[in-house]
Scaffold this active site. Structure first.
Site, PDB file in Angstrom:
ATOM      1  CB  CYS A 145       4.381   1.901   4.862  1.00 41.87           C
ATOM      2  SG  CYS A 145       3.789   2.092   3.188  1.00 41.87           S
TER       3      CYS A 145
ATOM      4  CG  HIS B  61       3.364  -2.097   6.437  1.00 43.25           C
ATOM      5  ND1 HIS B  61       2.213  -1.344   6.404  1.00 43.25           N
ATOM      6  CD2 HIS B  61       3.969  -1.920   5.220  1.00 43.25           C
ATOM      7  CE1 HIS B  61       2.123  -0.737   5.231  1.00 43.25           C
ATOM      8  NE2 HIS B  61       3.167  -1.067   4.496  1.00 43.25           N
TER       9      HIS B  61
ATOM     10  CG  ASN C 190       0.773  -0.810   1.699  1.00 42.15           C
ATOM     11  OD1 ASN C 190       0.537  -0.092   2.665  1.00 42.15           O
ATOM     12  ND2 ASN C 190       1.992  -0.973   1.213  1.00 42.15           N
TER      13      ASN C 190
END
Ligand code: ACO
Length: 373
Positions: A113, A251, A281
């Site tokens: 990520c 994030h 996500n």
């Protein structure tokens, strides 16, 4: 002084929208209320037939268009992904061909990520050192292809998508500072064991191969500390004071992680951008998608100081502080479908010609070799 500035941005998500209620309909022991209150997520987009490169292509084309850059003028393509189309060649090489970036080097980068912010830092470094003038940086992932849809603690969290930016050489400050870090001692907290038929590398039973596994609470605690530390580091390195930060884009994994991080930093929530509610996500795509939507929402104006901070499997993290370019328009028009289609077709024709040329050369070479025998 040579700087790297973000000059164009693009995003793309698949068309299949999956709302939280769908998991309940499919018999998973969860609820919209649990998912929304524990994570902030209400929905996500899940790919059907589209591969990671399909999503990345659309985001890249839009970023090129917004920046007014021809694909042939791109020097380097960095594609952050942990879900490449195949082990090799790199997914970036497919993008290089499909956009017709004939002068570009291309490679994938995997920091899960955190990958996009890593790639942004690497791309900026190439420009600042004079090794490149224009770099296409993409974050694209399809974690849905690795989810166990019976595991409620992971499958509700992720969505698929892609985001991209074009970095250009500039006299004006753009990327101000960056930091990257890793703690491999936490590698087992978030994994997708490799789906290699003869692999004995990690001792996982074949049953678990290919599925994402995660220790959510431990990642949660670590992430809130690490994202704040990384953000503080780039703010200080850029010579900024906290109150000079106009927008913080963390994030997009969990709204509670973002809020706790902002609290640790001492930043008011109005300065934190979040769209995890709509997309879940999206891994390496999360920050460029959020950046794109921040621009579209008019949250950025020339001269604004922006901090990006990310975390992911590895455990890895990266942060960037940047100044939004004064010449960059506050709003941008959507990519013209006609022009995008035309450029894509031209790249496809060029690619076909290259393949045919290679085939003809191979045939001629074979004939000459046989004649020689
Ligand atoms: N629906 C209902 N109940 C659930 C669900 C669900 N979807 N998922 C878990 N639960 C249950 C658990 O089984 C547990 O039940 P129990 O108490 O009876 O055992 C209870 O909820 C609490 O579980 P926790 O895991 O402690 O819940 P928590 O509040 O920590 O939230 C979450 C879990 C959302 C996963 C959180 O820990 C988190 O967001 N962690 C960070 C994850 C993350 O960001 N990962 C991405 C990293 S980026 C990358 O590289 C991909």
């Amino acid at each position: 002084m040579r700087y790297a500035q973000i000059a164009g941005w693009g995003m793309h998500v698949p068309s299949r929208l999956v709302k939280n209620e769908r998991f309940v309909e499919l018999g998973l022991d969860t609820s919209d209320e649990w998912i929304a209150t524990r994570t902030g997520i209400r929905q996500r987009y899940i790919a059907g037939n589209e591969s990671t490169s399909d999503l990345a292509l659309r985001a890249a084309q839009e970023a090129l268009y917004v920046s007014g850059t021809h694909a042939r003028d791109i020097d380097l393509i960095l594609l952050a992904t942990c879900t490449p189309d195949q082990v090799m060649p790199s997914t970036a090489s497919l993008i290089q061909d499909r956009i017709g970036a004939t002068g570009a080097g291309a490679m994938d980068l995997n920091a899960a990520c955190a990958g996009f912010v890593y790639a942004l830092a690497m791309g900026a470094g190439q420009i600042e050192s004079g090794r490149a003038r224009q770099v296409l940086v993409i974050g694209a992932d399809e974690l849905s292809t690795h989810l166990n849809w019976r595991d409620r603690s992971t499958c509700v969290l992720f969505g698929d998508g892609a985001g991209a930016v074009v970095l250009k050489e500039s006299d004006e400050p753009g990327i101000l500072s960056s930091t990257t870090g890793c703690d491999g001692a936490g590698a087992d907290l978030l994994m997708i064991p490799a789906a290699r038929p003869n692999s004995r590398a990690n001792g996982h039973s074949p049953k678990g191969v290919g599925y994402l596994t995660m220790n959510g609470p431990q990642i949660f605690r670590w992430a809130t500390q690490m994202m704040a530390k990384a953000a503080e580091k780039v703010i200080t390195a850029s010579g900024l004071k906290l109150e000079q930060v106009d927008l913080f884009i963390p994030h997009q994994a969990n709204l509670r992680i973002m809020e706790t991080t902002a609290k640790r930093l001492g930043l008011p929530l109005e300065k934190v951008f979040s769209n995890v509610r709509q997309y879940g996500n999206t891994s390496a795509a999360s920050i460029p998608i959020a950046l794109y939507e921040a621009v579209a929402a008019g949250r950025l104006k020339g001269g604004d100081n922006v901090v990006l901070s990310s975390f992911g499997a590895g455990l890895s993290w990266a942060a960037v502080a940047l100044r939004w370019g004064a010449n960059v328009p506050a709003q941008h028009t959507r990519w013209s479908p006609l022009r995008r289609e035309l450029e894509a077709r031209m790249a496809a024709v060029r690619s076909t010609l290259r393949r045919q040329e290679r085939a003809v050369r191979a045939t001629i070479g074979e004939r000459l070799r046989r004649d020689g025998d």
